[in-house]
Write a protein that holds these residues in place. Sequence first.
Motif, PDB file in Angstrom:
ATOM      1  N   SER A   1      -2.797   3.915   6.084  1.00 21.50           N
ATOM      2  CA  SER A   1      -2.528   3.637   7.494  1.00 21.50           C
ATOM      3  C   SER A   1      -1.107   3.201   7.796  1.00 21.50           C
ATOM      4  N   GLY A   2      -0.291   2.948   6.777  1.00 20.67           N
ATOM      5  CA  GLY A   2       1.086   2.527   7.012  1.00 20.67           C
ATOM      6  C   GLY A   2       1.161   1.243   7.809  1.00 20.67           C
ATOM      7  N   PRO A   3       2.093   1.169   8.777  1.00 21.39           N
ATOM      8  CA  PRO A   3       2.289  -0.072   9.533  1.00 21.39           C
ATOM      9  C   PRO A   3       1.055  -0.545  10.293  1.00 21.39           C
ATOM     10  N   SER A   4       0.121   0.348  10.564  1.00 25.63           N
ATOM     11  CA  SER A   4      -1.080  -0.064  11.290  1.00 25.63           C
ATOM     12  C   SER A   4      -2.215  -0.473  10.356  1.00 25.63           C
ATOM     13  N   LEU A   5      -1.902  -0.738   9.074  1.00 24.00           N
ATOM     14  CA  LEU A   5      -2.941  -0.979   8.076  1.00 24.00           C
ATOM     15  C   LEU A   5      -3.910  -2.069   8.492  1.00 24.00           C
ATOM     16  N   ILE A   6      -3.416  -3.260   8.863  1.00 23.34           N
ATOM     17  CA  ILE A   6      -4.356  -4.344   9.151  1.00 23.34           C
ATOM     18  C   ILE A   6      -5.103  -4.097  10.461  1.00 23.34           C
ATOM     19  N   PHE A   7      -4.533  -3.279  11.354  1.00 26.08           N
ATOM     20  CA  PHE A   7      -5.193  -3.013  12.622  1.00 26.08           C
ATOM     21  C   PHE A   7      -6.118  -1.810  12.568  1.00 26.08           C
ATOM     22  N   VAL A   8      -5.956  -0.945  11.588  1.00 29.07           N
ATOM     23  CA  VAL A   8      -6.812   0.224  11.452  1.00 29.07           C
ATOM     24  C   VAL A   8      -7.719   0.080  10.225  1.00 29.07           C
TER      25      VAL A   8
ATOM     26  N   GLY B   1       0.800  -1.213   0.000  1.00 29.22           N
ATOM     27  CA  GLY B   1       0.000   0.000   0.000  1.00 29.22           C
ATOM     28  C   GLY B   1       0.830   1.259   0.000  1.00 29.22           C
ATOM     29  N   GLU B   2       1.914   1.262   0.785  1.00 29.68           N
ATOM     30  CA  GLU B   2       2.752   2.462   0.887  1.00 29.68           C
ATOM     31  C   GLU B   2       3.597   2.695  -0.361  1.00 29.68           C
ATOM     32  N   GLN B   3       3.976   1.604  -1.051  1.00 28.46           N
ATOM     33  CA  GLN B   3       4.984   1.713  -2.102  1.00 28.46           C
ATOM     34  C   GLN B   3       4.440   1.541  -3.517  1.00 28.46           C
ATOM     35  N   GLY B   4       3.176   1.838  -3.739  1.00 24.09           N
ATOM     36  CA  GLY B   4       2.690   1.900  -5.104  1.00 24.09           C
ATOM     37  C   GLY B   4       2.010   0.662  -5.626  1.00 24.09           C
ATOM     38  N   GLY B   5       1.474  -0.175  -4.755  1.00 20.85           N
ATOM     39  CA  GLY B   5       0.704  -1.326  -5.213  1.00 20.85           C
ATOM     40  C   GLY B   5       1.539  -2.344  -5.961  1.00 20.85           C
ATOM     41  N   ALA B   6       1.118  -2.621  -7.194  1.00 23.32           N
ATOM     42  CA  ALA B   6       1.754  -3.678  -7.983  1.00 23.32           C
ATOM     43  C   ALA B   6       3.221  -3.383  -8.278  1.00 23.32           C
ATOM     44  N   ALA B   7       3.618  -2.116  -8.276  1.00 22.44           N
ATOM     45  CA  ALA B   7       5.032  -1.784  -8.500  1.00 22.44           C
ATOM     46  C   ALA B   7       5.895  -2.424  -7.422  1.00 22.44           C
ATOM     47  N   PHE B   8       5.441  -2.348  -6.185  1.00 23.64           N
ATOM     48  CA  PHE B   8       6.168  -2.984  -5.080  1.00 23.64           C
ATOM     49  C   PHE B   8       6.161  -4.496  -5.229  1.00 23.64           C
ATOM     50  N   LEU B   9       5.017  -5.054  -5.604  1.00 22.28           N
ATOM     51  CA  LEU B   9       4.910  -6.511  -5.767  1.00 22.28           C
ATOM     52  C   LEU B   9       5.925  -7.023  -6.776  1.00 22.28           C
ATOM     53  N   VAL B  10       6.077  -6.322  -7.884  1.00 22.34           N
ATOM     54  CA  VAL B  10       7.039  -6.746  -8.914  1.00 22.34           C
ATOM     55  C   VAL B  10       8.455  -6.750  -8.356  1.00 22.34           C
ATOM     56  N   MET B  11       8.845  -5.671  -7.682  1.00 21.40           N
ATOM     57  CA  MET B  11      10.192  -5.596  -7.128  1.00 21.40           C
ATOM     58  C   MET B  11      10.413  -6.670  -6.066  1.00 21.40           C
TER      59      MET B  11
END
Length: 450
Positions: free
Chosen positions: A280-287, A35-45
């Motif tokens: 939400s950054g690091p708290s994404l799954i909790f928030v 989420g923080e790093q651009g979605g699929a762009a992060f997944l590819v890297m």
Amino acid sequence: MAQRESWATRTGFILAAVGSAVGLGNIWRFPYQVGEQGGAAFLVMYLLLVVGVGFPVILVEFVVGRYTERNPVGALKRIGRGAWTKIGWVFITAGFVILSYYSVVAGWTLRYVLIGLGGGYSATDAPAQFGQVATGLDAVALHAIFMAAVVAIVALGIQRGIELSVKVMVPAIIIISIGLAVYAFTLEGAGDAYAYYLSPEFSTIANNWTTILPAAAAQAFFTLSLGMGVMITYASYLGEDRNLAEDAGIIAALDTFIAFTAGLIAFPVLFAAGIEPGASGPSLIFVSLASAFGGLPLGGILGAIFFATVAIAALSSAISIMEVVVAYLIDERGVGRVPATAALGTAMFLVGVPAALDLVFISLYDGFANSILLMLGGLLLSIFVGWVVPDLALEEIGKGIKDVGSLGVAWLWFIRIPVVIALVVLVALNAWDYYGFLTGGFADWLSTNL
């Protein structure tokens, strides 16, 4: 020296190694990094780094562990010389620091299971709910409960504790994750979520590679349990010649599958609730995810199942990290398993208490251990194996493989040059980011609170 155990079965070894990798790194850290790093762009890297760096470094740790039959410190003492004998401490330090705050975050998952069962996820004020859970005496108590569970399992030993537990936990994680992903597929907005998660914009990578690359590398190392000595320690319990490349491939593939599935769960749920994935950054799954569950039919039950899965995954990973440091005391100091585990659990709990009282310490610990020490350990060990003991590495990698031939040499040279260069760049980028945190956010906290 205390008696060392070995794995009862190959399945036990593989599941333990996968279990070490599928914890909070895959289900907590991976979605928020995407989420923080651009979605699929992060997944590819991330996927490229798992294949191009992660898999070769797993083999580096495997050959050192199986050849020496020791923990990281003992392993480097046995085959190293001079300053090389000290690099095992990088792994021990990383594991100790990571588990001290990892247990705090895992404690949150326990509380969120109870909140879900009580139908209490807040769809409108999730940040305030998270603040109540994440810090304070309740967070300290949950940290203590989780650490006690880790100590209890590790104290039972390799076969009776770790191997038996992961044979239940890892299949449960996989089955429940697949079930939740199937449910997420049915949600309104799932198509947009998959487009965000699976359709990369390569211009995003080109424009933001200095932030995406180090974050993806840290994620790959964390979720493969590299740089913290887990793979060295687990390979040291191998009592037979085995195809290490095959085992490493299975472990990396299963770990990547679970991380990928976590995204298939998280993003459709967020999109269905109209929540921005990077908010939400690091708290994404909790928030964000808790808020999303709060607005779904049967969201409390679904959320409780999800957070229970995260808690199980966290436990499977935590016992692996604990075993690294316990193995050091058993191998090098002759301490019995039970007192070693109890003493280390107490020490890790105490170090983690500040992180349970103020979130800034999670960033402080995580930036140091995960972003720097993990890759520094991988870098130093890759240089050592590739340039200092290459003959030992080729001999060990060839065991269990009928004809390793030129593939072994190719792996060695890949470690020597591309992997080492990549890790030098990544360590430098992450160190710079951490310096920015120390002189920015953490310095501001110090000036306000001291």
